[in-house]
Motif scaffolding. Structure first.
Motif, short mmCIF file in Angstrom:
data_model
loop_
_atom_site.label_atom_id
_atom_site.label_comp_id
_atom_site.label_asym_id
_atom_site.label_seq_id
_atom_site.Cartn_x
_atom_site.Cartn_y
_atom_site.Cartn_z
N LYS A 85 0.85 -1.20 0.00
CA LYS A 85 0.00 0.00 0.00
C LYS A 85 0.88 1.25 0.00
O LYS A 85 1.88 1.31 0.71
N SER A 86 0.49 2.24 -0.81
CA SER A 86 1.26 3.48 -0.91
C SER A 86 0.44 4.66 -0.42
O SER A 86 -0.79 4.68 -0.53
N GLU A 87 1.16 5.65 0.11
CA GLU A 87 0.53 6.88 0.59
C GLU A 87 1.52 8.02 0.40
O GLU A 87 2.69 7.89 0.74
N GLU A 88 1.06 9.13 -0.16
CA GLU A 88 1.90 10.32 -0.27
C GLU A 88 1.59 11.26 0.89
O GLU A 88 0.43 11.43 1.26
N ARG A 89 2.65 11.85 1.44
CA ARG A 89 2.49 12.78 2.56
C ARG A 89 3.25 14.06 2.26
O ARG A 89 4.40 14.03 1.84
N ASP A 90 2.59 15.17 2.50
CA ASP A 90 3.23 16.47 2.43
C ASP A 90 3.72 16.81 3.83
O ASP A 90 2.96 16.76 4.79
N MET A 91 4.99 17.13 3.93
CA MET A 91 5.57 17.50 5.22
C MET A 91 5.89 18.99 5.19
O MET A 91 6.42 19.49 4.20
N LYS A 92 5.57 19.66 6.26
CA LYS A 92 5.91 21.07 6.42
C LYS A 92 7.15 21.17 7.29
O LYS A 92 7.35 20.35 8.19
N ALA A 93 7.98 22.17 7.05
CA ALA A 93 9.16 22.38 7.89
C ALA A 93 8.69 22.56 9.33
O ALA A 93 7.73 23.28 9.59
N GLY A 94 9.32 21.85 10.25
CA GLY A 94 8.95 21.93 11.65
C GLY A 94 7.90 20.92 12.08
O GLY A 94 7.62 20.77 13.27
N GLN A 95 7.32 20.19 11.14
CA GLN A 95 6.30 19.19 11.47
C GLN A 95 6.95 17.98 12.13
O GLN A 95 8.04 17.55 11.74
N THR A 96 6.28 17.44 13.13
CA THR A 96 6.77 16.28 13.85
C THR A 96 5.73 15.18 13.77
O THR A 96 4.55 15.42 13.98
N ILE A 97 6.18 13.95 13.46
CA ILE A 97 5.28 12.82 13.29
C ILE A 97 5.76 11.64 14.14
O ILE A 97 6.95 11.33 14.15
N TRP A 98 4.83 11.00 14.83
CA TRP A 98 5.11 9.77 15.58
C TRP A 98 4.76 8.57 14.70
O TRP A 98 3.73 8.58 14.03
N SER A 99 5.58 7.52 14.73
CA SER A 99 5.28 6.27 14.04
C SER A 99 5.62 5.10 14.94
O SER A 99 6.69 5.08 15.55
N ASP A 100 4.72 4.13 14.99
CA ASP A 100 5.05 2.87 15.64
C ASP A 100 6.06 2.14 14.76
O ASP A 100 6.31 2.55 13.62
N ALA A 101 6.62 1.06 15.27
CA ALA A 101 7.56 0.26 14.48
C ALA A 101 6.92 -0.07 13.14
O ALA A 101 5.72 -0.37 13.06
N GLU A 102 7.72 0.04 12.06
CA GLU A 102 7.16 -0.19 10.73
C GLU A 102 8.24 -0.59 9.75
O GLU A 102 9.43 -0.40 9.99
N THR A 103 7.78 -1.12 8.63
CA THR A 103 8.64 -1.44 7.50
C THR A 103 8.04 -0.76 6.28
O THR A 103 6.83 -0.88 6.04
N HIS A 104 8.86 -0.01 5.55
CA HIS A 104 8.37 0.69 4.37
C HIS A 104 9.52 1.08 3.44
O HIS A 104 10.68 1.00 3.82
N ALA A 105 9.16 1.50 2.25
CA ALA A 105 10.10 2.12 1.32
C ALA A 105 9.64 3.56 1.16
O ALA A 105 8.46 3.88 1.40
N THR A 106 10.55 4.45 0.79
CA THR A 106 10.17 5.85 0.59
C THR A 106 10.73 6.37 -0.73
O THR A 106 11.72 5.86 -1.25
N GLU A 107 10.07 7.41 -1.22
CA GLU A 107 10.52 8.09 -2.44
C GLU A 107 10.20 9.57 -2.31
O GLU A 107 9.08 9.93 -1.93
N ASN A 108 11.17 10.42 -2.60
CA ASN A 108 10.93 11.86 -2.63
C ASN A 108 10.21 12.17 -3.94
O ASN A 108 10.82 12.14 -5.01
N VAL A 109 8.91 12.43 -3.86
CA VAL A 109 8.11 12.73 -5.05
C VAL A 109 7.87 14.22 -5.19
O VAL A 109 7.10 14.65 -6.04
#
Length: 123
Positions: A85-109
């Motif tokens: 499953k894929s999901e795109e996320r927009d991040m703003k400078a200064g934004q902080t995100i919590w994540s539980d343990a996970e496995t994923h791949a990433t791409e700067n789109v």
């Protein structure tokens, strides 16, 4: 009808095996993308990693323990989980995100260089 059920069970089994193999193969992000990642701190409590990715840069499947991501710059990242499953996320400078343990791949789109800190918790 039995052939259709057998085919369905076979497809589901193969799919589950593929996901399991991808998850088992997942590695540490620093080993997967050493040109993008730099460990800034590593002790028995946490590991802090600076991640810099140019537009189009990809990080293969990797795993994290529970972690916090702090965006140093704005950016757009595509996350693909171990189940495909894929999901795109927009991040703003200064934004902080919590994540539980996970496995994923990433791409700067996005269209700009992305800079984040990943704080992996060890306890």
């Amino acid at each position: 009808m039995k052939n259709i059920r057998l085919l369905f069970v076979s497809v589901v089994s193969i799919t589950m095996l593929f996901v399991a193999v991808r998850t088992v193969r997942a590695q540490d992000m620093v080993k997967v993308a050493p040109k993008n990642c730099k460990v800034l701190l590593d002790n028995d409590q946490a590991r802090v990693i600076r991640v810099v990715s140019k537009p189009g840069d990809k990080m293969e499947m990797h795993s994290h323990p529970a972690n916090i991501v702090y965006a140093l710059t704005a950016g757009k990242v595509k996350f693909t989980s171990a189940d495909g499953k894929s999901e795109e996320r927009d991040m703003k400078a200064g934004q902080t995100i919590w994540s539980d343990a996970e496995t994923h791949a990433t791409e700067n789109v996005g269209t700009a260089v992305s800079r984040v800190l990943v704080i992996e918790l060890k306890k």
